[in-house]
Design a protein around this motif. Structure first.
Motif, PDB file in Angstrom:
ATOM      1  N   THR A 163     -95.481 -79.235   2.329  1.00  0.00           N
ATOM      2  CA  THR A 163     -95.279 -80.533   3.025  1.00  0.00           C
ATOM      3  C   THR A 163     -94.224 -81.295   2.497  1.00  0.00           C
ATOM      4  O   THR A 163     -94.002 -82.196   3.317  1.00  0.00           O
ATOM      5  N   VAL A 164     -93.438 -80.928   1.556  1.00  0.00           N
ATOM      6  CA  VAL A 164     -92.404 -81.848   1.214  1.00  0.00           C
ATOM      7  C   VAL A 164     -90.871 -81.369   1.255  1.00  0.00           C
ATOM      8  O   VAL A 164     -90.314 -81.650   1.912  1.00  0.00           O
ATOM      9  N   ALA A 165     -91.024 -79.809   0.628  1.00  0.00           N
ATOM     10  CA  ALA A 165     -89.517 -79.343   0.548  1.00  0.00           C
ATOM     11  C   ALA A 165     -89.179 -78.374   1.889  1.00  0.00           C
ATOM     12  O   ALA A 165     -88.152 -78.542   2.510  1.00  0.00           O
ATOM     13  N   PHE A 166     -90.141 -77.681   2.482  1.00  0.00           N
ATOM     14  CA  PHE A 166     -89.772 -76.557   3.475  1.00  0.00           C
ATOM     15  C   PHE A 166     -90.525 -76.667   4.806  1.00  0.00           C
ATOM     16  O   PHE A 166     -90.049 -76.958   5.712  1.00  0.00           O
ATOM     17  N   GLY A 167     -91.591 -76.537   4.716  1.00  0.00           N
ATOM     18  CA  GLY A 167     -92.479 -76.753   5.947  1.00  0.00           C
ATOM     19  C   GLY A 167     -93.690 -75.838   5.766  1.00  0.00           C
ATOM     20  O   GLY A 167     -93.947 -75.044   4.963  1.00  0.00           O
ATOM     21  N   PRO A 168     -94.643 -76.120   6.793  1.00  0.00           N
ATOM     22  CA  PRO A 168     -95.892 -75.340   6.770  1.00  0.00           C
ATOM     23  C   PRO A 168     -95.826 -73.940   6.731  1.00  0.00           C
ATOM     24  O   PRO A 168     -95.118 -73.414   7.466  1.00  0.00           O
ATOM     25  N   GLY A 169     -96.468 -73.090   5.810  1.00  0.00           N
ATOM     26  CA  GLY A 169     -96.421 -71.712   5.752  1.00  0.00           C
ATOM     27  C   GLY A 169     -95.218 -71.125   4.722  1.00  0.00           C
ATOM     28  O   GLY A 169     -95.395 -70.064   4.568  1.00  0.00           O
ATOM     29  N   ALA A 170     -94.486 -71.971   4.408  1.00  0.00           N
ATOM     30  CA  ALA A 170     -93.195 -71.718   3.522  1.00  0.00           C
ATOM     31  C   ALA A 170     -93.667 -70.920   2.431  1.00  0.00           C
ATOM     32  O   ALA A 170     -92.868 -70.045   1.873  1.00  0.00           O
ATOM     33  N   TRP A 171     -94.868 -71.418   1.633  1.00  0.00           N
ATOM     34  CA  TRP A 171     -95.133 -71.050   0.253  1.00  0.00           C
ATOM     35  C   TRP A 171     -95.552 -69.433   0.494  1.00  0.00           C
ATOM     36  O   TRP A 171     -95.080 -68.520  -0.502  1.00  0.00           O
ATOM     37  N   GLU A 172     -96.143 -69.140   1.529  1.00  0.00           N
ATOM     38  CA  GLU A 172     -96.604 -67.704   1.580  1.00  0.00           C
ATOM     39  C   GLU A 172     -95.399 -66.757   1.719  1.00  0.00           C
ATOM     40  O   GLU A 172     -95.463 -65.431   1.567  1.00  0.00           O
ATOM     41  N   GLN A 173     -94.487 -67.087   2.191  1.00  0.00           N
ATOM     42  CA  GLN A 173     -93.117 -66.629   2.553  1.00  0.00           C
ATOM     43  C   GLN A 173     -92.298 -66.430   1.268  1.00  0.00           C
ATOM     44  O   GLN A 173     -91.223 -65.532   1.221  1.00  0.00           O
ATOM     45  N   LEU A 174     -92.315 -67.260   0.162  1.00  0.00           N
ATOM     46  CA  LEU A 174     -91.310 -67.203  -0.952  1.00  0.00           C
ATOM     47  C   LEU A 174     -91.958 -65.786  -1.706  1.00  0.00           C
ATOM     48  O   LEU A 174     -93.068 -65.274  -1.787  1.00  0.00           O
ATOM     49  N   PRO A 175     -90.877 -65.046  -2.294  1.00  0.00           N
ATOM     50  CA  PRO A 175     -91.369 -63.930  -3.081  1.00  0.00           C
ATOM     51  C   PRO A 175     -92.131 -64.364  -4.331  1.00  0.00           C
ATOM     52  O   PRO A 175     -91.915 -65.324  -4.908  1.00  0.00           O
ATOM     53  N   ALA A 176     -93.041 -63.276  -4.909  1.00  0.00           N
ATOM     54  CA  ALA A 176     -94.014 -63.446  -5.830  1.00  0.00           C
ATOM     55  C   ALA A 176     -93.089 -64.201  -7.115  1.00  0.00           C
ATOM     56  O   ALA A 176     -93.694 -65.199  -7.770  1.00  0.00           O
ATOM     57  N   PRO A 177     -92.038 -63.774  -7.449  1.00  0.00           N
ATOM     58  CA  PRO A 177     -91.425 -64.232  -8.682  1.00  0.00           C
ATOM     59  C   PRO A 177     -90.763 -65.724  -8.600  1.00  0.00           C
ATOM     60  O   PRO A 177     -90.937 -66.504  -9.611  1.00  0.00           O
ATOM     61  N   VAL A 178     -90.557 -65.980  -7.538  1.00  0.00           N
ATOM     62  CA  VAL A 178     -90.194 -67.442  -7.098  1.00  0.00           C
ATOM     63  C   VAL A 178     -91.492 -68.448  -7.135  1.00  0.00           C
ATOM     64  O   VAL A 178     -91.129 -69.376  -7.854  1.00  0.00           O
ATOM     65  N   ARG A 179     -92.592 -67.745  -6.531  1.00  0.00           N
ATOM     66  CA  ARG A 179     -93.714 -68.679  -6.938  1.00  0.00           C
ATOM     67  C   ARG A 179     -94.265 -68.641  -7.956  1.00  0.00           C
ATOM     68  O   ARG A 179     -94.775 -69.909  -8.641  1.00  0.00           O
ATOM     69  N   HIS A 180     -93.994 -67.775  -8.897  1.00  0.00           N
ATOM     70  CA  HIS A 180     -94.318 -67.900 -10.236  1.00  0.00           C
ATOM     71  C   HIS A 180     -93.615 -69.013 -11.116  1.00  0.00           C
ATOM     72  O   HIS A 180     -93.978 -69.634 -11.845  1.00  0.00           O
ATOM     73  N   THR A 181     -92.367 -68.865 -10.723  1.00  0.00           N
ATOM     74  CA  THR A 181     -91.144 -69.870 -11.384  1.00  0.00           C
ATOM     75  C   THR A 181     -91.767 -71.355 -11.184  1.00  0.00           C
ATOM     76  O   THR A 181     -91.646 -72.409 -11.813  1.00  0.00           O
ATOM     77  N   PHE A 182     -92.157 -71.706  -9.817  1.00  0.00           N
ATOM     78  CA  PHE A 182     -92.575 -73.016  -9.406  1.00  0.00           C
ATOM     79  C   PHE A 182     -93.801 -73.413 -10.121  1.00  0.00           C
ATOM     80  O   PHE A 182     -93.940 -74.425 -10.600  1.00  0.00           O
ATOM     81  N   VAL A 183     -94.808 -72.458 -10.221  1.00  0.00           N
ATOM     82  CA  VAL A 183     -95.961 -72.690 -10.961  1.00  0.00           C
ATOM     83  C   VAL A 183     -95.683 -73.078 -12.476  1.00  0.00           C
ATOM     84  O   VAL A 183     -96.389 -73.863 -13.180  1.00  0.00           O
ATOM     85  N   ARG A 184     -94.954 -72.104 -13.034  1.00  0.00           N
ATOM     86  CA  ARG A 184     -94.713 -72.300 -14.493  1.00  0.00           C
ATOM     87  C   ARG A 184     -93.866 -73.535 -14.570  1.00  0.00           C
ATOM     88  O   ARG A 184     -94.060 -74.165 -15.649  1.00  0.00           O
TER      89      ARG A 184
END
Length: 269
Positions: A163-184
């Motif tokens: 909702t802020v950086a990229f757009g609807p559905g972008a989270w699911e398209q991110l590679p798992a390591p990138v999602r992990h970094t965001f959460v960390r």
């Protein structure tokens, strides 16, 4: 991989190549690894340095409320400590704000900057006709902050990306390591939100920076970024614009070849 003590904190960094110094400043939630796709191209003719900002991933977390001023001072300490001055500094998103802060505060350390879509919503609030744009973004960020205050890092990271950086559905398209970094690194974004100066810029101070400045945006990003860049463009004496097609909020990730092709001649000038 190495560490340097800068402005009282230990910063993790990677340096590659030989030639004029180029320093890469990542945005919120991420770390130095976000630049991995452009580092090889830059390293062919520059000394390129990517680092984790304080509190992010492998760099030291002081466990105190930080500020964008500290981030700019960290960057200054890194440039001076590695003997890179005058460096060409590239920043993405919140990293772009840090680069611009340094340009205003320590122009002697820089020979130019390249910034992509700085979220300087504070400058919009000074223009009555632009205030609704800044207010709308603030509402979306407030929803992310609410989740972070409840320590719901994964949900907050997903909401921010979608909702802020990229757009609807972008989270699911991110590679798992990138999602992990965001959460960390989620707590670092809450730290930014608690800093009253984080999303503001002193345009009058920035007007004294007379080195080249490349201001970039993507045609599929929210219009707000263009409005912010328009105001920064008016302030900077040597501003140049570039528009990426379909590259989103992180062209160094989505279109690394074009990003290097656009950036490198300016970094070597």
């Amino acid at each position: 991989m190495a560490e340097i003590r800068a402005n009282g904190v230990s910063l993790h960094y990677e340096a590659r190549g030989e030639g004029p110094g180029v320093v890469l400043v990542h945005g919120s939630w991420t770390d130095a690894d976000s630049w991995a796709r452009v580092v090889p191209g830059l390293a062919e003719s520059t000394t390129v340095v990517a680092y984790d900002r304080r509190g992010h991933s492998r760099s030291e977390d002081p466990l105190t409320q930080g500020s964008v001023h500290e981030d700019a001072a960290d960057l200054a300490g890194l440039i001076e400590g590695l003997g890179l001055a005058p460096a060409y500094v590239c920043g993405n998103s919140y990293g772009a704000l840090i680069a611009l802060r340094l340009a205003a505060a320590r122009p002697d350390l820089l020979r130019g900057v390249a910034v992509h879509e700085p979220p300087a919503t504070g400058v919009l609030l000074t223009e009555p006709e632009l205030r609704p744009i800044g207010t709308a973004l603030a509402g979306r960020i407030a929803a992310v902050r609410e989740l972070l205050e409840r320590a719901e890092s994964a949900a907050a990271a997903e909401l921010f990306v979608d909702t802020v950086a990229f757009g609807p559905g972008a989270w699911e398209q991110l590679p798992a390591p990138v999602r992990h970094t965001f959460v960390r690194n989620a707590p670092t974004y809450l730290d930014e939100l608690r800093d009253p100066d984080a999303l503001d810029l002193d345009l009058s101070a920035l007007a004294r920076f007379d080195e080249p400045a490349l201001l970039t945006q993507s045609d599929d990003s929210p219009p707000m970024y263009g409005e912010v860049l328009d105001l920064i463009d008016l302030a900077l004496p040597q501003a140049e614009r570039h528009l990426y097609a379909g590259a989103g909020h992180a062209p160094h990730v989505s279109q690394p070849e074009e990003w290097v092709r656009v950036l490198l001649p300016r970094a070597l000038a």
